[in-house]
Scaffold this active site. Sequence first.
Site, PDB file in Angstrom:
ATOM      1  N   ASP A  21      43.066  38.522  44.276  1.00 42.44           N
ATOM      2  CA  ASP A  21      43.137  38.753  43.001  1.00 42.44           C
ATOM      3  C   ASP A  21      44.641  39.656  42.897  1.00 42.44           C
ATOM      4  O   ASP A  21      45.295  39.532  41.907  1.00 42.44           O
ATOM      5  CB  ASP A  21      42.120  39.809  42.506  1.00 42.44           C
ATOM      6  N   HIS A 214      33.190  44.302  39.446  1.00 46.07           N
ATOM      7  CA  HIS A 214      34.711  43.958  39.444  1.00 46.07           C
ATOM      8  C   HIS A 214      35.294  44.500  38.253  1.00 46.07           C
ATOM      9  O   HIS A 214      35.105  43.902  37.306  1.00 46.07           O
ATOM     10  CB  HIS A 214      34.909  42.467  39.494  1.00 46.07           C
ATOM     11  N   CYS A 247      46.501  42.003  35.201  1.00 48.08           N
ATOM     12  CA  CYS A 247      46.553  41.527  33.656  1.00 48.08           C
ATOM     13  C   CYS A 247      48.215  41.223  33.505  1.00 48.08           C
ATOM     14  O   CYS A 247      48.910  41.920  32.921  1.00 48.08           O
ATOM     15  CB  CYS A 247      46.418  42.797  32.853  1.00 48.08           C
ATOM     16  N   ASN A 256      43.728  45.829  39.147  1.00 43.79           N
ATOM     17  CA  ASN A 256      42.632  46.300  39.642  1.00 43.79           C
ATOM     18  C   ASN A 256      42.313  47.741  39.860  1.00 43.79           C
ATOM     19  O   ASN A 256      43.176  48.404  40.160  1.00 43.79           O
ATOM     20  CB  ASN A 256      42.364  45.279  40.874  1.00 43.79           C
TER      21      ASN A 256
END
Lengths: 320, 320
Positions: A21, A214, A247, A256
């Site tokens: 991620d 998450h 983002c 995160n």
Amino acid sequence: MTNTSPRLPSAAVVREVGLRDGLQSIATILPTEQKREWIAAAHAAGQREIEVGSFVPARLLPQLADTAELVAYARTFPDLFVSVLVPNLRGAENAIAAEVDLMIVPLSASHQHSLANLRKTPDEVVAEVARIRAARDAAGSKTLIEGGVGTAFGCTLQGQVEKSEVLRLMQALLDAGADRVSLADTVGYADPAMVRELFEAAMEIAGERFWCGHFHDTRGLGLANVYAALEVGVRRFDACLAGIGGCPHAPGASGNVSTEDLAYMLGSMGIATGIDIDALLALRQRVARWLAGETLHGAVWQAGLPKTFAAPAARPAIAA
Amino acid sequence: MTNTSPRLPSAAVVREVGLRDGLQSIATILPTEQKREWIAAAHAAGQREIEVGSFVPARLLPQLADTAELVAYARTFPDLFVSVLVPNLRGAENAIAAEVDLMIVPLSASHQHSLANLRKTPDEVVAEVARIRAARDAAGSKTLIEGGVGTAFGCTLQGQVEKSEVLRLMQALLDAGADRVSLADTVGYADPAMVRELFEAAMEIAGERFWCGHFHDTRGLGLANVYAALEVGVRRFDACLAGIGGCPHAPGASGNVSTEDLAYMLGSMGIATGIDIDALLALRQRVARWLAGETLHGAVWQAGLPKTFAAPAARPAIAA
């Protein structure tokens, strides 16, 4: 301090998702050798669950093109629980062939986000999970299937995402054969009250098959949301070293939840993670050098651990 | 979302302390005119409690030398509850003369920190509060006295601070005549489990006289700590616009909980603060210009409010 609250667990798992991620959201393409170093050092620091990449076409995510190689490397650590993300049956077949311990199939509860991101409706993803389950069983594989319900607290495209729809899709994933289900605040819309409410309902539905929370720190609530989830019984959280990822729509905004801050919070509360935070901070320094120019996040690396900090000794068993 | 948790309040107060705790910790000396603009704009954005400065000798804190002038200005807003910090009887006499609504007397529960910072033992501060109470009563003044117990979760000098000592000093402050008591995590050592435990005990002791939680975000746990305090009934929190202030020992590390992120978290959970976050973010932009070169903090100003965000309409009454 010792853990005096009866509502908090004695142990929790921090799953590192920085290699997937995190790295998929930033421009730098980390060489395979550095990713191997990252995995080895994270393991040495006590991390026992790592998402090492994603089985997607390399033309879509060149950052993760070496996923098969990383799975093979990560599997050389006998006590490391190795996961990957798979967007579809084809990716799942690769994951099964690579013998990963767990594959995460992302589903977006926001129909608009699902169509924009995966070009499928959420229910088409559920149908794909059924096919993945069939393929897994036909192969006699032990690879677990995790259905990860994203945009669970709202979405930047569609706005509101109904709680009832999130829970319906979670139930549908379980019915389709997902071994585990998770919830993700993909865009950082959650607050602790929402987390408490949705996770409580989700855990009632999924029981032992509920797997992971998450959270993104987009609006500064990442760790508050983790705490709210801990209070209702969640025991596993995704995190990215240095808080990378997240983002792309909000440049400079946090991604995160950062692994090191999360490990600090859990350890400070007396919740064992098995993580040596000093070793993790040393790894963070190396990763920060590799990612020079990228915006990193986190607080503990700057402030240092409190003089009073004493991490709990025990390491949690991995109940997979 | 609406506030569905029975454990959370329908309203809470965000007390702005940026003009005192924030500005005293940074190098820039803000001109009085800009501080007045800050107060006016914070009031226009819905803030109703502001700590405007500190009655300390100007040679010690030149940043706050204009406190008397600011109190006079702030008092022109009839519905603004104006507070100042006072380190001793002399400061309290100034505060009484200035007719502030509330004066905060800081006490450090860490003996080492108390001696280093205030050159008094904590019990000498308690004795000073008794003198302040006598002076206040003799003057027929309505100015409330708040005893603020700092380093309540540990200290960078002394390390551990015993919970029993924190609670003993809080009781002593009440016995000495403090109208209100508060707890502060001065150095950012608290975690949500510690907060829950200590604040629960403190509120049992102080009841309605328990006033405020003061958290720093030094290690990223500021808002998680606020949430834990909310769960045990705390209804008022200190915060600094743009998260300024706090920790001169950790350059670049976050200071106080940021007003805008706190207001966002509370509003998102359906807890009314009366604050218009858009107006607050506009003020933040102005303050950021005034403080060019200083390290600022906060997340919402970068990420923006969620598409789904709807602040509760009601404004809490100020129960002083």
